[in-house]
Design an enzyme around this catalytic site. Structure first.
Site, PDB file in Angstrom:
ATOM      1  N   ALA A  67       1.306   5.521   1.237  1.00 58.71           N
ATOM      2  CA  ALA A  67       1.128   6.299   2.472  1.00 58.71           C
ATOM      3  C   ALA A  67       1.198   7.772   2.107  1.00 58.71           C
ATOM      4  O   ALA A  67       1.774   8.143   1.079  1.00 58.71           O
ATOM      5  CB  ALA A  67       2.211   5.964   3.493  1.00 58.71           C
ATOM      6  N   ASP A  68       0.603   8.602   2.949  1.00 56.83           N
ATOM      7  CA  ASP A  68       0.698  10.051   2.743  1.00 56.83           C
ATOM      8  C   ASP A  68       1.937  10.618   3.421  1.00 56.83           C
ATOM      9  O   ASP A  68       2.611  11.466   2.872  1.00 56.83           O
ATOM     10  CB  ASP A  68      -0.573  10.730   3.255  1.00 56.83           C
ATOM     11  CG  ASP A  68      -1.777  10.275   2.454  1.00 56.83           C
ATOM     12  OD1 ASP A  68      -1.710  10.327   1.211  1.00 56.83           O
ATOM     13  OD2 ASP A  68      -2.759   9.823   3.050  1.00 56.83           O
ATOM     14  N   GLU A  93      -8.119  -0.045   4.274  1.00 54.33           N
ATOM     15  CA  GLU A  93      -6.659  -0.245   4.267  1.00 54.33           C
ATOM     16  C   GLU A  93      -6.176  -0.758   5.622  1.00 54.33           C
ATOM     17  O   GLU A  93      -5.290  -1.610   5.691  1.00 54.33           O
ATOM     18  CB  GLU A  93      -5.953   1.072   3.909  1.00 54.33           C
ATOM     19  CG  GLU A  93      -6.161   1.450   2.451  1.00 54.33           C
ATOM     20  CD  GLU A  93      -5.662   2.844   2.093  1.00 54.33           C
ATOM     21  OE1 GLU A  93      -5.425   3.083   0.904  1.00 54.33           O
ATOM     22  OE2 GLU A  93      -5.531   3.693   2.990  1.00 54.33           O
ATOM     23  N   ASP A 145       0.845  -1.195   0.000  1.00 54.11           N
ATOM     24  CA  ASP A 145       0.000   0.000   0.000  1.00 54.11           C
ATOM     25  C   ASP A 145       0.879   1.244   0.000  1.00 54.11           C
ATOM     26  O   ASP A 145       2.074   1.171   0.310  1.00 54.11           O
ATOM     27  CB  ASP A 145      -0.910  -0.028   1.241  1.00 54.11           C
ATOM     28  CG  ASP A 145      -2.138   0.850   1.086  1.00 54.11           C
ATOM     29  OD1 ASP A 145      -2.218   1.627   0.121  1.00 54.11           O
ATOM     30  OD2 ASP A 145      -3.030   0.750   1.948  1.00 54.11           O
TER      31      ASP A 145
HETATM   32  C1  5RP Z   1      -5.372   6.099   0.124  1.00 54.76           C
HETATM   33  C2  5RP Z   1      -4.013   6.149   0.725  1.00 54.76           C
HETATM   34  C3  5RP Z   1      -2.863   6.232  -0.227  1.00 54.76           C
HETATM   35  O1  5RP Z   1      -2.037   5.138  -0.017  1.00 54.76           O
HETATM   36  C4  5RP Z   1      -2.120   7.520   0.016  1.00 54.76           C
HETATM   37  O2  5RP Z   1      -3.027   8.602  -0.114  1.00 54.76           O
HETATM   38  C5  5RP Z   1      -0.952   7.681  -0.966  1.00 54.76           C
HETATM   39  O3  5RP Z   1      -1.444   7.889  -2.242  1.00 54.76           O
HETATM   40  P1  5RP Z   1      -0.514   8.079  -3.503  1.00 54.76           P
HETATM   41  O4  5RP Z   1       0.171   6.779  -3.745  1.00 54.76           O
HETATM   42  O5  5RP Z   1      -1.468   8.446  -4.607  1.00 54.76           O
HETATM   43  O6  5RP Z   1       0.476   9.193  -3.206  1.00 54.76           O
HETATM   44  O7  5RP Z   1      -3.815   6.109   1.906  1.00 54.76           O
HETATM   45  O8  5RP Z   1      -6.370   6.120   1.106  1.00 54.76           O
END
Ligand code: 5RP
Length: 225
Positions: A79-80, A99, A77
């Site tokens: 992350a922000d 998630e 996954d």
């Molecule tokens: C979605 C999330 C994403 O993993 C997070 O926002 C990162 O997104 P990106 O890969 O587009 O930068 O938590 O709910």
């Protein structure tokens, strides 16, 4: 290649035939799904959003119902934000609840991101999302402001209150001085009536792969007690 692609390709290399996966949400995960489809492995996965489910159908990745599965081998996954100790904020794409369920079901959780997402304190540059039942939005927002000093904004999309795949609202919360104790904040907020969950992921990720556009990767591994 972008840093996101580099991280996604490195994570795809960890996937083996027969694995049951947790499939995250977001633009970095989209690169992962493409890389997995190209490898034509015999895999299946629980998608963490309708967006990821739709993309898997397009790419021919088999889907699993989370209620039919006891454990997952590996979740990958995005992350922000993440700290050097591997505490994360997630939910920029609004999929934080699914998630978190999928991460908790997994033997191993690998996060794919870029180095600019690593911060000393969470919640300053990217707001922490909190999923709340629509009925409780005002009550929870006021408590977050008064009890935790958070700056709260109700997420909106196309002029109306945004809704998650679970039909709930999202409160995007900035912590002007950063979140000092993510585990304590997570536990406190999760106890508020009306809160479904927070986007704080504490002790859930095992490894982060940070990709750069020069093709290099750096990893952060969670220290175990
Ligand atoms: C979605 C999330 C994403 O993993 C997070 O926002 C990162 O997104 P990106 O890969 O587009 O930068 O938590 O709910």
């Amino acid at each position: 290649m972008t840093g996101k692609q580099v991280a996604a390709e490195a994570a795809a290399a960890l996937v083996e035939d027969g694995m049951r996966l947790g499939l995250g949400t977001g633009t970095t995960v989209d690169h992962l799904l493409v890389a997995l489809a190209v490898r034509r492995l015999d895999i299946s996965g629980v998608p963490t959003s309708e967006q990821t489910a739709a993309r898997c159908r397009e790419l021919g990745i088999a889907l699993l119902d989370p209620n039919d599965v006891e454990r997952l081998d590996l979740t990958i996954d995005g992350a922000d934000e993440l700290t050097p100790g591997l505490v994360l904020t997630k939910g920029g794409g609004g999929a934080l609840v699914r998630e978190k369920v999928v991460a908790a079901m997994s033997d191993r959780v690998v996060i794919i991101a870029t180095p600019d997402k690593v911060v000393e304190r969470l919640g300053v540059t990217f707001p922490l999302p909190i999923e709340v039942v629509p009925f409780g939005v005002g009550y929870v927002a006021r408590r977050l402001e008064h009890e935790h000093g958070l700056e709260v904004e109700v997420r909106r999309r196309n002029g109306t209150e945004a809704r998650t795949d679970n039909g709930n609202a999202l409160l995007d919360c900035r912590a002007p001085a950063g979140i000092e104790d993510p585990a304590a904040l997570d536990a406190s907020v999760a106890r508020m009536p009306g809160v479904v969950d927070t986007g704080l992921f504490v002790d859930l990720a095992d490894l982060a792969i940070l990709g750069s556009s020069d093709g290099s990767t750096r990893t952060i591994e969670r220290a175990r007690d």
